[in-house]
Design a protein around this motif. Structure first.
Motif, PDB file in Angstrom:
ATOM      1  N   LEU A  10      31.356  41.651  35.631  1.00 43.92           N
ATOM      2  CA  LEU A  10      31.881  42.848  34.969  1.00 43.92           C
ATOM      3  C   LEU A  10      33.265  43.216  35.495  1.00 43.92           C
ATOM      4  N   MET A  11      33.426  43.224  36.818  1.00 43.69           N
ATOM      5  CA  MET A  11      34.745  43.544  37.385  1.00 43.69           C
ATOM      6  C   MET A  11      35.787  42.520  36.961  1.00 43.69           C
ATOM      7  N   GLY A  12      35.399  41.253  36.938  1.00 45.97           N
ATOM      8  CA  GLY A  12      36.317  40.210  36.503  1.00 45.97           C
ATOM      9  C   GLY A  12      36.721  40.393  35.055  1.00 45.97           C
ATOM     10  N   PHE A  13      35.744  40.691  34.197  1.00 45.01           N
ATOM     11  CA  PHE A  13      36.061  40.896  32.790  1.00 45.01           C
ATOM     12  C   PHE A  13      36.947  42.116  32.593  1.00 45.01           C
ATOM     13  N   LEU A  14      36.654  43.210  33.289  1.00 43.23           N
ATOM     14  CA  LEU A  14      37.484  44.409  33.156  1.00 43.23           C
ATOM     15  C   LEU A  14      38.916  44.155  33.625  1.00 43.23           C
ATOM     16  N   SER A  15      39.067  43.385  34.693  1.00 46.45           N
ATOM     17  CA  SER A  15      40.397  43.025  35.172  1.00 46.45           C
ATOM     18  C   SER A  15      41.142  42.218  34.111  1.00 46.45           C
ATOM     19  N   MET A  16      40.458  41.246  33.535  1.00 49.41           N
ATOM     20  CA  MET A  16      41.083  40.420  32.511  1.00 49.41           C
ATOM     21  C   MET A  16      41.407  41.227  31.254  1.00 49.41           C
ATOM     22  N   ALA A  17      40.472  42.036  30.800  1.00 47.07           N
ATOM     23  CA  ALA A  17      40.680  42.809  29.570  1.00 47.07           C
ATOM     24  C   ALA A  17      41.821  43.806  29.720  1.00 47.07           C
ATOM     25  N   SER A  18      41.904  44.459  30.887  1.00 48.13           N
ATOM     26  CA  SER A  18      43.008  45.410  31.081  1.00 48.13           C
ATOM     27  C   SER A  18      44.350  44.678  31.156  1.00 48.13           C
ATOM     28  N   ALA A  19      44.345  43.454  31.683  1.00 49.16           N
ATOM     29  CA  ALA A  19      45.578  42.657  31.719  1.00 49.16           C
ATOM     30  C   ALA A  19      45.968  42.206  30.315  1.00 49.16           C
ATOM     31  N   TRP A  20      44.986  41.798  29.518  1.00 48.31           N
ATOM     32  CA  TRP A  20      45.277  41.402  28.140  1.00 48.31           C
ATOM     33  C   TRP A  20      45.916  42.565  27.387  1.00 48.31           C
ATOM     34  N   TRP A  21      45.330  43.756  27.556  1.00 48.80           N
ATOM     35  CA  TRP A  21      45.845  44.932  26.869  1.00 48.80           C
ATOM     36  C   TRP A  21      47.273  45.251  27.333  1.00 48.80           C
ATOM     37  N   ALA A  22      47.509  45.176  28.635  1.00 47.18           N
ATOM     38  CA  ALA A  22      48.851  45.468  29.165  1.00 47.18           C
ATOM     39  C   ALA A  22      49.871  44.454  28.649  1.00 47.18           C
ATOM     40  N   LEU A  23      49.502  43.191  28.578  1.00 46.78           N
ATOM     41  CA  LEU A  23      50.416  42.180  28.065  1.00 46.78           C
ATOM     42  C   LEU A  23      50.735  42.411  26.589  1.00 46.78           C
ATOM     43  N   TYR A  24      49.740  42.812  25.835  1.00 45.59           N
ATOM     44  CA  TYR A  24      49.954  43.075  24.421  1.00 45.59           C
ATOM     45  C   TYR A  24      50.787  44.344  24.225  1.00 45.59           C
ATOM     46  N   LEU A  25      50.429  45.402  24.945  1.00 45.98           N
ATOM     47  CA  LEU A  25      51.081  46.701  24.760  1.00 45.98           C
ATOM     48  C   LEU A  25      52.487  46.736  25.339  1.00 45.98           C
ATOM     49  N   TYR A  26      52.641  46.332  26.582  1.00 45.26           N
ATOM     50  CA  TYR A  26      53.933  46.440  27.270  1.00 45.26           C
ATOM     51  C   TYR A  26      54.770  45.169  27.180  1.00 45.26           C
TER      52      TYR A  26
END
Length: 146
Positions: free
Chosen positions: A60-76
Motif C-alpha cells: 500500500l505504501m509503495g502504491f501510494l508513493s507511486m500514484a502520488s508521483a504519477w500525479w505530480a508528473l502529470y500535473l506539474y
C-alpha cells in the motif's frame, strides 16, 4: 499515432509484463533455496516481517508513493511517468519535494511486500535487492544525466 502506440506498448510492458516476470522470477527461485529463511524473529518469537500485515502495508505504501508521483508528473511536469517519454518539466513539488525517486522506491516496496505476502524468501532476499540496484543503476546511469 506512432507516439501513442509506443506509449501504450511501453506502459503495458512496465505495468503488466515486468511485474509478472518479477513475480515468476522469485517464485521460480524458491525451490532452489529451501532453507533460506523468510525473515528473523522478534523478541516474542513470531515472524518479525513475514506477516500479511507487513506485506500489505509495504504494498500500500509503495502504491501510494507511486500514484502520488504519477500525479505530480502529470500535473506539474506536463507529462507521463515514463522514462522513455519524460515529462516536459522537472518536478520538485508534491512527493518529489520529500523523496527524489518515489516511483522506484514505491515499486521496490511493492515488490518486497508481494514477496512477503507470498512467503517467497528467494524473492525477498534475491529479487528485491536486484530491483533496488537496477533502479539505482537506471537513475545514476541514465536519468540523472537528463
Amino acid at each position: 499515432m506512432g507516439s501513442a502506440l509506443g506509449k501504450l506498448c511501453y506502459g503495458i510492458l512496465f505495468v503488466v509484463l515486468v511485474p509478472l516476470f518479477i513475480g515468476f522470477w522469485g517464485q521460480t527461485l524458491d525451490p532452489h533455496f529451501p532453507y533460506l529463511p523468510l525473515m528473523g524473529t522478534d523478541a516474542v518469537g513470531s515472524d518479525a516481517v513475514g506477516s500479511d500485515a507487513v506485506g500489505w502495508s509495504l504494498m500500500l505504501m509503495g502504491f501510494l508513493s507511486m500514484a502520488s508521483a504519477w500525479w505530480a508528473l502529470y500535473l506539474y511536469g506536463k507529462g507521463l511517468p515514463m522514462n522513455a517519454y519524460p515529462p516536459k518539466q522537472l518536478v520538485q513539488r508534491g512527493i518529489y519535494s520529500v523523496l527524489p525517486h518515489p516511483i522506484y522506491v514505491g515499486f521496490t516496496g511493492m515488490v518486497a511486500g508481494y514477496f512477503i505476502l507470498t512467503k517467497s524468501a528467494a524473492g525477498l532476499w534475491f529479487v528485491v535487492p536486484c530491483i533496488a540496484l537496477g533502479s539505482a543503476a537506471l537513475v545514476l546511469g541514465y536519468e540523472r544525466h537528463d
